[in-house]
Design a protein around this motif. Structure first.
Motif, PDB file in Angstrom:
ATOM      1  N   CYS A   1      25.868  34.066  32.276  1.00  0.00           N
ATOM      2  CA  CYS A   1      26.348  34.584  33.557  1.00  0.00           C
ATOM      3  C   CYS A   1      27.640  33.953  34.054  1.00  0.00           C
ATOM      4  CB  CYS A   1      25.251  34.391  34.591  1.00  0.00           C
ATOM      5  SG  CYS A   1      25.799  34.575  36.284  1.00  0.00           S
ATOM      6  N   SER A   2      27.581  32.702  34.504  1.00  0.00           N
ATOM      7  CA  SER A   2      28.753  32.073  35.120  1.00  0.00           C
ATOM      8  C   SER A   2      29.979  32.117  34.207  1.00  0.00           C
ATOM      9  CB  SER A   2      28.450  30.622  35.497  1.00  0.00           C
ATOM     10  OG  SER A   2      27.362  30.517  36.366  1.00  0.00           O
ATOM     11  N   PRO A   3      29.838  31.813  32.909  1.00  0.00           N
ATOM     12  CA  PRO A   3      31.014  31.864  32.041  1.00  0.00           C
ATOM     13  C   PRO A   3      31.628  33.251  31.948  1.00  0.00           C
ATOM     14  CG  PRO A   3      29.284  30.552  31.039  1.00  0.00           C
ATOM     15  CD  PRO A   3      28.669  31.229  32.226  1.00  0.00           C
ATOM     16  N   THR A   4      30.797  34.291  31.854  1.00  0.00           N
ATOM     17  CA  THR A   4      31.333  35.648  31.787  1.00  0.00           C
ATOM     18  C   THR A   4      32.114  35.984  33.052  1.00  0.00           C
ATOM     19  OG1 THR A   4      29.677  36.509  30.258  1.00  0.00           O
ATOM     20  CG2 THR A   4      30.667  38.081  31.783  1.00  0.00           C
ATOM     21  N   ARG A   5      31.563  35.657  34.199  1.00  0.00           N
ATOM     22  CA  ARG A   5      32.211  36.001  35.458  1.00  0.00           C
ATOM     23  C   ARG A   5      33.508  35.215  35.653  1.00  0.00           C
ATOM     24  NH1 ARG A   5      28.115  38.762  38.498  1.00  0.00           N
ATOM     25  NH2 ARG A   5      26.320  38.934  37.102  1.00  0.00           N
ATOM     26  N   ALA A   6      33.503  33.964  35.226  1.00  0.00           N
ATOM     27  CA  ALA A   6      34.711  33.165  35.338  1.00  0.00           C
ATOM     28  C   ALA A   6      35.809  33.700  34.431  1.00  0.00           C
ATOM     29  CB  ALA A   6      34.412  31.708  34.993  1.00  0.00           C
ATOM     30  N   ALA A   7      35.458  34.121  33.219  1.00  0.00           N
ATOM     31  CA  ALA A   7      36.445  34.704  32.314  1.00  0.00           C
ATOM     32  C   ALA A   7      36.936  36.047  32.842  1.00  0.00           C
ATOM     33  CB  ALA A   7      35.847  34.863  30.916  1.00  0.00           C
ATOM     34  N   LEU A   8      36.040  36.834  33.411  1.00  0.00           N
ATOM     35  CA  LEU A   8      36.394  38.148  33.954  1.00  0.00           C
ATOM     36  C   LEU A   8      37.453  38.038  35.031  1.00  0.00           C
ATOM     37  CD1 LEU A   8      35.683  41.249  34.339  1.00  0.00           C
ATOM     38  CD2 LEU A   8      34.059  40.470  36.074  1.00  0.00           C
ATOM     39  N   LEU A   9      37.243  37.117  35.980  1.00  0.00           N
ATOM     40  CA  LEU A   9      38.123  37.034  37.144  1.00  0.00           C
ATOM     41  C   LEU A   9      39.366  36.188  36.899  1.00  0.00           C
ATOM     42  CD1 LEU A   9      35.559  36.767  40.075  1.00  0.00           C
ATOM     43  CD2 LEU A   9      36.787  38.783  39.267  1.00  0.00           C
ATOM     44  N   SER A  10      39.446  35.516  35.761  1.00  0.00           N
ATOM     45  CA  SER A  10      40.601  34.654  35.510  1.00  0.00           C
ATOM     46  C   SER A  10      41.509  35.166  34.403  1.00  0.00           C
ATOM     47  CB  SER A  10      40.138  33.242  35.144  1.00  0.00           C
ATOM     48  OG  SER A  10      39.535  33.228  33.860  1.00  0.00           O
ATOM     49  N   GLY A  11      40.972  36.005  33.504  1.00  0.00           N
ATOM     50  CA  GLY A  11      41.766  36.449  32.372  1.00  0.00           C
ATOM     51  C   GLY A  11      41.897  35.406  31.285  1.00  0.00           C
ATOM     52  N   ARG A  12      41.095  34.343  31.388  1.00  0.00           N
ATOM     53  CA  ARG A  12      41.118  33.291  30.375  1.00  0.00           C
ATOM     54  C   ARG A  12      39.729  33.125  29.773  1.00  0.00           C
ATOM     55  NH1 ARG A  12      44.593  32.935  35.069  1.00  0.00           N
ATOM     56  NH2 ARG A  12      46.575  31.997  34.428  1.00  0.00           N
TER      57      ARG A  12
END
Length: 775
Positions: free
Chosen positions: A80-91
């Protein structure tokens, strides 16, 4: 960009005919920049939705896919958290320090859970270019030591995350009937009760629609970016019976036959190529025919409830899409729907659960098949925290191996995605290019005609690590541009390069106890040519050892590049903030709270596995008092100090399995009173019992013994509240929503004793299990 005003003639008198100043120009993006609706649901496998061949009816997703693009090789991070962080950051997720969920952050690079300011979030970039920004739903990207209503709010959706408006919950999951909610940074109560037909899915859509209407009324020239992230379809699987009942008979043949049916529908739809082989059942999962016939009706109902939950989620997403259409904006709105932040969840054990907190506290043996059979008709209703059996998750990830958490195989990382934008996408259909969640930010910026920023708020930025997918809009068969991508989660790891994947599974998601894991170098690697073996069904490691070695080396290069190293599969250490190197929010051995305060369980001083006392000066009216003085937890477990029929009462709810009630012999006299409960922990381990003693004005008035206590967590989302028990009630003696204390409360103080270091380590290890199961 800095605000620079060029010097010029400045008149002394504003009436000077030479007085002239340029009009104020509001900041706006390029004239043809689209509105953007980004949708990500929770815990859904590739084979779940009808739009991609699954059994769960998703007409909204089908509608948008029919006039848009279906991406069949889109990937998440498996958690969860890793996917959302990658989604909103582009990294990549490690690049923004979200190597796992926030609750197990460490001080190692890539693992701190705090997004660096060198990686500004997409909503911040869009806001600074004139977009109206809003997030509705789940946020699980806030470092755990920043999750209280006191902030800091640097990593909250607003203000630090770039969203101007937020409505939803901070954390991995919440009860769909009794959610723990925030509006911006203020805790708020749900707008209704289960008795009134309330569910969180409906309120989320209501809030999204209200926001869209405010924007249309006040700033219609300002395009919107809305991130809509339901807590569904994460456990607990809560949905009214009328949704679940639509699936009577659909799952009666069990999960093995279901996989075969899904595969056939996927091939018919073209969401997997003809000739794709169904992978073998993942190791450790039972066949349907191996299950006890007496338990099968419960297992079937678990799947019916989940499918109804997904259909209800799709329906309310459809309400938001309908509002956009009614405003005449559908053609000019880029809609991106990502159907899951990871594969379907196998965290519900091999038999499923009525109260997931029993398993997550490390006591699955207490939830017997007989209990599940007796409670079948309660699944999905208020007062439950149900999850389905792991084999249903595997089936809903058809045709792939494994599930959520397993970043090595596509069952954990491949999720359906649909892009809909009629004004720009003129050739609808299916796209088979490789994509990753880190591609979305670059896609949105290119669609909006905005450059990737080199600096944001004066801070130089790291380049995006994803690839814009706009190049796929017009050419169905164009060569893919995102041709290398690493994966790592909890030691499970893999790498994709130009059709080949090398993968190794390190740990199994449904094994939640003290599991002995192999050394990383002992993990067995597999090799797949996914250009011809689409489902990763045929391991070629023995046939092509040189290719495997090449990809293993490539994984290591990518891992070093993006802060994946050191790989961390520890449990107990990561559960202890001091050992992990992260701050702890609830510190010390004493906490004083005042009427109206409501804190998350994680932000309340820990009363588990130790002695504690609760003291409260109260005022009892002449007519007597009633209601809750302080309560921690909810229907899944907790404790509550309250007045019932005039008498001081303490209830300990042991995971709904046993309610221990201790009560004063006499009614509380009117006037100012000091009430107190002392809990003397038995000691000698975790989750053991203790003696309860009640005091009024210093005199003992009642006593009793609690046989067992909750070792790690009472709930995933309930609170500690003074003066009432909001959400679901801890005790069965008072109703939900109507339990406010009728007298006066000056304050309530919790004091706790010391924890034995060995007990502390065991408790932290169990808290890791809870964190993983509720993210």
């Amino acid at each position: 960009m800095p605000d620079i005003v060029r010097p010029g003639y400045t008149p002394y008198d504003a009436k000077d005919p030479n007085s002239h100043f340029a009009p104020i120009e509001p900041l706006r993006p390029p004239a043809d920049a689209p509105n953007i609706l980004l949708v990500m649901i929770d815990d859904a496998g590739y084979g779940a939705s009808s739009a991609f061949g699954g059994p769960c009816s998703t007409p909204t997703l089908e509608r948008l896919a029919g006039n848009g693009l279906r991406y069949t090789k889109f990937h998440t991070t498996a958690l969860c958290s890793p996917t959302r962080a990658a989604l909103l950051s582009g990294r990549n997720h490690h690049s923004v320090n979200m190597g796992a969920i926030t609750e197990i952050a460490t001080s190692a690079p890539g693992m701190t859970s705090a997004r660096p300011n060198t990686c500004a979030a997409l909503p911040e970039i869009l806001k600074l270019n004139g977009y109206a920004t809003a997030q509705i739903g789940k946020c699980h990207e806030v470092p755990v030591w920043e999750t209280s209503p006191m902030g800091p709010f640097d990593h909250w959706p607003t203000p630090g995350g770039g969203f101007e408006y937020f409505f939803g919950f901070i954390g991995g999951e919440t009860d769909q009937y009794y959610p723990s909610l925030y509006e911006n940074t203020t805790p708020v109560e749900p707008s209704g009760t289960p008795e009134q037909g309330y569910t969180l899915n409906e309120e989320m859509a209501d809030k999204a629609i209200a926001y869209l209407r405010r924007r249309a009324a006040l700033t219609p020239d300002r395009p919107f970016f809305m991130y809509y992230a339901p807590g569904a379809t994460h456990a607990p699987h809560h949905v009214p019976p009328e949704w679940a009942d639509r699936y009577r008979g659909v799952f009666d043949e069990g999960w093995d036959k279901l996989r075969e049916r899904i595969l056939a529908r996927q091939i018919d739809l073209g969401t997997i190529p003809a000739g794709t082989d169904l992978t073998a059942r993942s190791e450790g999962l039972p066949a349907w025919d191996e299950m006890d016939d007496a338990l099968k009706p419960v297992l079937i109902r678990q799947a019916e409830v989940y499918a109804g939950f997904m259909e209800q989620t799709d329906f309310h997403i459809g309400r938001v899409v309908d509002e956009i259409e009614e405003q005449g904006l559908l053609d000019d709105t880029l809609i991106v729907l990502i159907w899951g932040d990871n594969g379907a969840s196998a965290e519900g054990t091999l038999q499923g659960s009525l109260n997931e907190m029993i398993t997550l506290n490390g006591m699955p043996e207490l939830e017997t098949p007989e209990m599940l059979i007796a409670a079948k008709d309660r699944l999905g209703l208020p007062g439950t925290a149900n999850h389905y059996a792991a084999s249903w998750a595997h089936a809903l990830n058809t045709p792939f191996q494994w599930t959520k958490q397993v970043a090595s195989h596509f069952g954990g990382t491949r999720n359906p995605m649909v892009i809909h934008w009629p004004a720009r996408i003129t050739q609808s259909g299916i796209r088979h290019q490789f994509g990753h969640v880190n591609d979305i930010a670059a896609t949105v910026l290119e669609a909006a005609g905005l450059p990737e920023p080199t600096a944001v708020n004066g801070v130089q930025q790291r380049p995006f690590e994803g690839t814009s997918l706009v190049y796929t809009f017009d050419e169905p068969d164009v060569d893919e541009r995102h041709d290398v991508q690493y994966f790592e989660m909890l030691g499970n790891r893999g790498v994709y390069h130009k059709g080949w994947t090398a993968v190794t599974k390190h740990r199994t998601p449904w094994e939640t106890g003290d599991v002995e894991l192999p050394a990383f170098d002992e993990d067995r690697w597999e090799l797949y040519d996914t250009s011809s073996d689409w489902s990763q069904a045929h391991d070629l490691a023995a046939a092509h050892p040189d290719k495997l070695a090449e990809l293993q080396r490539l994984w290591l290069i990518e891992a070093v590049k993006y802060n994946v190293i050191p790989i961390d599969d520890r449990a107990a250490i990561r559960g202890m903030p001091d050992a992990a190197g992260r701050p702890e929010l609830a510190i010390g051995t004493s906490q004083r709270m005042y009427p109206g305060m409501s804190f998350a369980e994680a932000t309340t001083v820990n009363t588990k596995n130790r002695s504690f006392a609760i003291t409260a000066p109260i005022t009892v009216p002449d007519a007597g008092a009633d209601g809750v003085i302080i309560a921690l937890g909810g229907h899944t477990g907790g404790w509550s100090l309250y007045v019932h029929e005039g008498r001081l009462t303490f209830c300990y709810n042991f995971l709904t399995l046993k309610y221990t009630v201790v009560r004063s012999a006499d009614v509380l006299a009117a006037g100012d009173r000091e009430v107190r409960i002392e809990f003397g922990y038995d000691g000698g381990g975790v989750g053991l019992g203790g003696t309860v003693t009640l005091f009024v004005d210093g005199a003992a008035v009642g006593a009793g013994h609690v046989e067992r206590t909750v070792p790690a967590a009472f709930s995933a989302s309930e609170t500690c509240t003074v003066g009432a028990d909001p959400g679901s009630p801890v005790s069965q003696e008072y109703p939900a929503g109507k339990n406010r204390f009728t007298g006066g409360i000056a304050w309530v103080q919790i004091d706790v004793g010391d924890l034995d270091p060995q007990h502390l380590a065991r408790q932290r290890a169990q808290q890791i299990r809870v964190a993983m199961g509720t993210q």
